[in-house]
Design a protein around this motif. Sequence first.
Motif, PDB file in Angstrom:
ATOM      1  N   LYS A 111       5.068  19.929  -3.647  1.00 21.09           N
ATOM      2  CA  LYS A 111       4.932  18.723  -4.463  1.00 21.09           C
ATOM      3  C   LYS A 111       4.575  18.709  -5.960  1.00 21.09           C
ATOM      4  CE  LYS A 111       3.536  16.101  -0.511  1.00 21.09           C
ATOM      5  NZ  LYS A 111       2.380  15.229   0.213  1.00 21.09           N
ATOM      6  N   ALA A 112       3.891  19.845  -6.215  1.00 22.88           N
ATOM      7  CA  ALA A 112       4.052  20.179  -7.687  1.00 22.88           C
ATOM      8  C   ALA A 112       4.863  20.777  -8.406  1.00 22.88           C
ATOM      9  CB  ALA A 112       2.748  21.300  -7.803  1.00 22.88           C
ATOM     10  N   SER A 113       5.142  20.534  -9.774  1.00 21.98           N
ATOM     11  CA  SER A 113       6.174  21.129 -10.352  1.00 21.98           C
ATOM     12  C   SER A 113       5.524  21.999 -11.384  1.00 21.98           C
ATOM     13  CB  SER A 113       7.009  19.919 -11.140  1.00 21.98           C
ATOM     14  OG  SER A 113       6.129  19.125 -12.085  1.00 21.98           O
ATOM     15  N   LYS A 114       6.449  23.093 -11.825  1.00 23.08           N
ATOM     16  CA  LYS A 114       6.193  23.816 -12.857  1.00 23.08           C
ATOM     17  C   LYS A 114       6.488  23.495 -14.382  1.00 23.08           C
ATOM     18  CE  LYS A 114       6.936  28.055  -9.811  1.00 23.08           C
ATOM     19  NZ  LYS A 114       7.452  29.278  -9.676  1.00 23.08           N
ATOM     20  N   ILE A 115       5.699  23.920 -15.112  1.00 19.80           N
ATOM     21  CA  ILE A 115       5.822  23.714 -16.528  1.00 19.80           C
ATOM     22  C   ILE A 115       5.488  24.796 -17.554  1.00 19.80           C
ATOM     23  CG2 ILE A 115       5.880  20.949 -16.455  1.00 19.80           C
ATOM     24  CD1 ILE A 115       3.096  21.345 -17.681  1.00 19.80           C
ATOM     25  N   SER A 116       5.985  24.922 -18.652  1.00 23.04           N
ATOM     26  CA  SER A 116       5.589  26.015 -19.538  1.00 23.04           C
ATOM     27  C   SER A 116       4.407  25.737 -20.026  1.00 23.04           C
ATOM     28  CB  SER A 116       6.598  26.138 -20.506  1.00 23.04           C
ATOM     29  OG  SER A 116       6.587  25.076 -21.566  1.00 23.04           O
ATOM     30  N   LEU A 117       3.748  26.834 -20.337  1.00 17.68           N
ATOM     31  CA  LEU A 117       2.209  26.775 -21.076  1.00 17.68           C
ATOM     32  C   LEU A 117       2.157  25.949 -22.375  1.00 17.68           C
ATOM     33  CD1 LEU A 117      -0.746  27.322 -21.110  1.00 17.68           C
ATOM     34  CD2 LEU A 117      -0.098  29.659 -22.447  1.00 17.68           C
ATOM     35  N   ALA A 118       3.141  25.777 -23.169  1.00 14.73           N
ATOM     36  CA  ALA A 118       3.446  25.174 -24.311  1.00 14.73           C
ATOM     37  C   ALA A 118       3.623  23.594 -23.945  1.00 14.73           C
ATOM     38  CB  ALA A 118       4.717  25.260 -25.138  1.00 14.73           C
ATOM     39  N   PHE A 168       2.540  22.282 -21.146  1.00 15.50           N
ATOM     40  CA  PHE A 168       1.045  21.889 -20.667  1.00 15.50           C
ATOM     41  C   PHE A 168       0.298  21.524 -21.795  1.00 15.50           C
ATOM     42  CE2 PHE A 168      -3.278  23.352 -19.261  1.00 15.50           C
ATOM     43  CZ  PHE A 168      -3.248  22.218 -18.313  1.00 15.50           C
ATOM     44  N   ARG A 169       0.188  22.207 -22.676  1.00 15.80           N
ATOM     45  CA  ARG A 169      -0.841  22.324 -23.915  1.00 15.80           C
ATOM     46  C   ARG A 169      -0.447  20.714 -24.603  1.00 15.80           C
ATOM     47  NH1 ARG A 169      -0.945  28.360 -26.579  1.00 15.80           N
ATOM     48  NH2 ARG A 169      -2.454  29.181 -24.761  1.00 15.80           N
ATOM     49  N   LYS A 170       0.796  20.538 -24.974  1.00 16.84           N
ATOM     50  CA  LYS A 170       1.271  19.389 -25.268  1.00 16.84           C
ATOM     51  C   LYS A 170       0.837  18.008 -24.515  1.00 16.84           C
ATOM     52  CE  LYS A 170       5.360  20.774 -27.384  1.00 16.84           C
ATOM     53  NZ  LYS A 170       6.996  21.003 -27.338  1.00 16.84           N
ATOM     54  N   GLN A 171       0.559  18.223 -23.290  1.00 20.69           N
ATOM     55  CA  GLN A 171       0.431  17.044 -22.453  1.00 20.69           C
ATOM     56  C   GLN A 171      -1.275  16.859 -22.408  1.00 20.69           C
ATOM     57  OE1 GLN A 171       1.227  17.810 -18.139  1.00 20.69           O
ATOM     58  NE2 GLN A 171       3.391  17.446 -18.865  1.00 20.69           N
ATOM     59  N   ILE A 172      -1.995  17.921 -22.746  1.00 22.45           N
ATOM     60  CA  ILE A 172      -3.600  17.631 -22.731  1.00 22.45           C
ATOM     61  C   ILE A 172      -4.106  17.546 -24.300  1.00 22.45           C
ATOM     62  CG2 ILE A 172      -3.782  18.888 -20.626  1.00 22.45           C
ATOM     63  CD1 ILE A 172      -4.756  21.389 -22.337  1.00 22.45           C
ATOM     64  N   LEU A 173      -3.228  17.606 -24.996  1.00 25.25           N
ATOM     65  CA  LEU A 173      -3.895  17.633 -26.461  1.00 25.25           C
ATOM     66  C   LEU A 173      -3.344  16.327 -27.148  1.00 25.25           C
ATOM     67  CD1 LEU A 173      -3.221  21.048 -28.016  1.00 25.25           C
ATOM     68  CD2 LEU A 173      -5.461  20.046 -27.124  1.00 25.25           C
TER      69      LEU A 173
END
Length: 63
Positions: free
Chosen positions: A49-56, A58-63
């Motif tokens: 149910k989870a999807s993979k994303i790149s670290l970059a 992910f950082r864009k999502q949380i910042l």
Amino acid sequence: MEIKIKIDKRNKQAKGFYEYLKTLPFIELEETRYNKKTEKAIKEAKSGKASKISLADFRKQIL
């Protein structure tokens, strides 16, 4: 019938009680390693149910 008991295994008497319960043939013990939210997230990831994303990304999502 199902009964749920929380045991603080840091206590010497509680740890002894837990060890005793493990010896009984009619007792099934279920231990969780993490809190409920983390356990749910682990199950979702294992079931796909989870999807993979790149670290970059992910950082864009949380910042």
